[in-house]
Write an enzyme that holds these catalytic residues in place. Structure first.
Site, PDB file in Angstrom:
ATOM      1  N   GLY A 151     -18.269  15.606 -10.824  1.00  0.00           N
ATOM      2  CA  GLY A 151     -17.983  16.850 -10.104  1.00  0.00           C
ATOM      3  C   GLY A 151     -19.148  17.461  -9.355  1.00  0.00           C
ATOM      4  O   GLY A 151     -19.003  18.496  -8.714  1.00  0.00           O
ATOM      5  N   GLN A 152     -20.331  16.803  -9.422  1.00  0.00           N
ATOM      6  CA  GLN A 152     -21.460  17.395  -8.697  1.00  0.00           C
ATOM      7  C   GLN A 152     -21.137  17.453  -7.212  1.00  0.00           C
ATOM      8  O   GLN A 152     -20.410  16.624  -6.688  1.00  0.00           O
ATOM      9  CB  GLN A 152     -22.746  16.574  -8.885  1.00  0.00           C
ATOM     10  CG  GLN A 152     -23.357  16.743 -10.248  1.00  0.00           C
ATOM     11  CD  GLN A 152     -23.227  15.456 -11.021  1.00  0.00           C
ATOM     12  OE1 GLN A 152     -22.171  14.841 -11.015  1.00  0.00           O
ATOM     13  NE2 GLN A 152     -24.294  15.047 -11.672  1.00  0.00           N
ATOM     14  N   GLU A 153     -21.773  18.400  -6.567  1.00  0.00           N
ATOM     15  CA  GLU A 153     -21.463  18.644  -5.163  1.00  0.00           C
ATOM     16  C   GLU A 153     -21.545  17.363  -4.330  1.00  0.00           C
ATOM     17  O   GLU A 153     -20.674  17.079  -3.509  1.00  0.00           O
ATOM     18  CB  GLU A 153     -22.428  19.692  -4.614  1.00  0.00           C
ATOM     19  CG  GLU A 153     -21.924  20.278  -3.319  1.00  0.00           C
ATOM     20  CD  GLU A 153     -22.701  21.527  -2.923  1.00  0.00           C
ATOM     21  OE1 GLU A 153     -23.677  21.879  -3.613  1.00  0.00           O
ATOM     22  OE2 GLU A 153     -22.310  22.125  -1.916  1.00  0.00           O
ATOM     23  N   LEU A 189     -20.904  14.445  -5.094  1.00  0.00           N
ATOM     24  CA  LEU A 189     -19.857  13.466  -5.363  1.00  0.00           C
ATOM     25  C   LEU A 189     -18.489  13.945  -4.918  1.00  0.00           C
ATOM     26  O   LEU A 189     -17.556  13.162  -4.778  1.00  0.00           O
ATOM     27  CB  LEU A 189     -19.793  13.159  -6.872  1.00  0.00           C
ATOM     28  CG  LEU A 189     -21.048  12.549  -7.498  1.00  0.00           C
ATOM     29  CD1 LEU A 189     -20.901  12.499  -9.015  1.00  0.00           C
ATOM     30  CD2 LEU A 189     -21.291  11.153  -6.951  1.00  0.00           C
TER      31      LEU A 189
END
Ligand code: G3D
Ligand code: MG
Length: 179
Positions: A69-71, A73
């Site tokens: 969920g990191q920005e 990705l």
């Protein structure tokens, strides 16, 4: 004839329902996936790429993709969309500041052609934390009642204890039966 019937039967009964687990980093996606899998809390590390696991509930098979969920990705989430029947959106109920980002991501997904038929389960996670938002507050903020073109359901939960996760899965199982 009997053999063909048996094959068809097993094809439909064992058909896997594709699920993507999305949400911002730190929302609890990986913890939820592994709770489903073994009902115990595991130590997680930030997901780079994706984890995929099969979960079987009452003869219904779900193939669950836990997507990072990191920005950096999030822009690749759409590569996982095709044939998705369920979206599980995990929200950290204590993260008031970033709820607006979850909202944007939710509506971006709902507008995506490949997710036209997908049903959405929203987990309002981390309900054990004091000062968390309730499922009702999150529902209102995300304006869920305005969603008419997708089936949706919001469920409060605590991934650490597993509370609420079964109810969410049950909703998915009941929906999967209708497909
Ligand atoms: P992600 O996969 O969405 O990025 P993780 O999130 O599953 O890695 O979880 C992020 C952190 O939140 C983890 O803590 C995890 O233990 C914690 N967490 C997940 N669900 C809950 C919950 O319901 N309640 C509380 N209190 N914490 C939760 P760490 O400390 O390992 O970073
Ligand atoms: Mg993760």
């Amino acid at each position: 004839m009997g053999l063909i019937f048996a094959k068809l039967w097993s094809f439909f009964c064992n058909q896997e329902h594709k699920v993507i687990i999305v949400g911002l980093d730190n929302a609890g996606k990986t913890t939820i996936l592994y709770q489903f899998l073994m009902n115990e809390v595991v130590h997680t590390s930030p997901t780079i790429g994706s984890n995929v696991e099969e979960i079987v509930v009452k003869n219904t098979h779900f193939l669950m993709w836990d997507i990072g969920g990191q920005e950096s990705l999030r822009s690749s989430w759409n590569t996982y969309y095709s044939n998705t029947e369920f979206i599980i959106l995990v929200v950290d109920s204590t993260d008031r500041e970033r709820l607006v980002i979850s909202k944007e991501e939710l509506y971006r997904m709902l507008a995506h052609e490949d997710l036209r038929k997908a049903a959405v389960l929203i987990f309002a996670n981390k309900q054990d934390m004091k000062d968390c938002m309730s499922a009702a507050e999150i529902s209102k903020y995300l304006t869920l009642s305005s969603i008419k073109d997708h089936q949706w359901h919001i469920q409060s939960c605590c991934a650490l204890t597993g509370e609420g996760l079964c109810q969410g899965l049950e909703w998915m199982t009941s929906r999967a039966g209708l497909r």
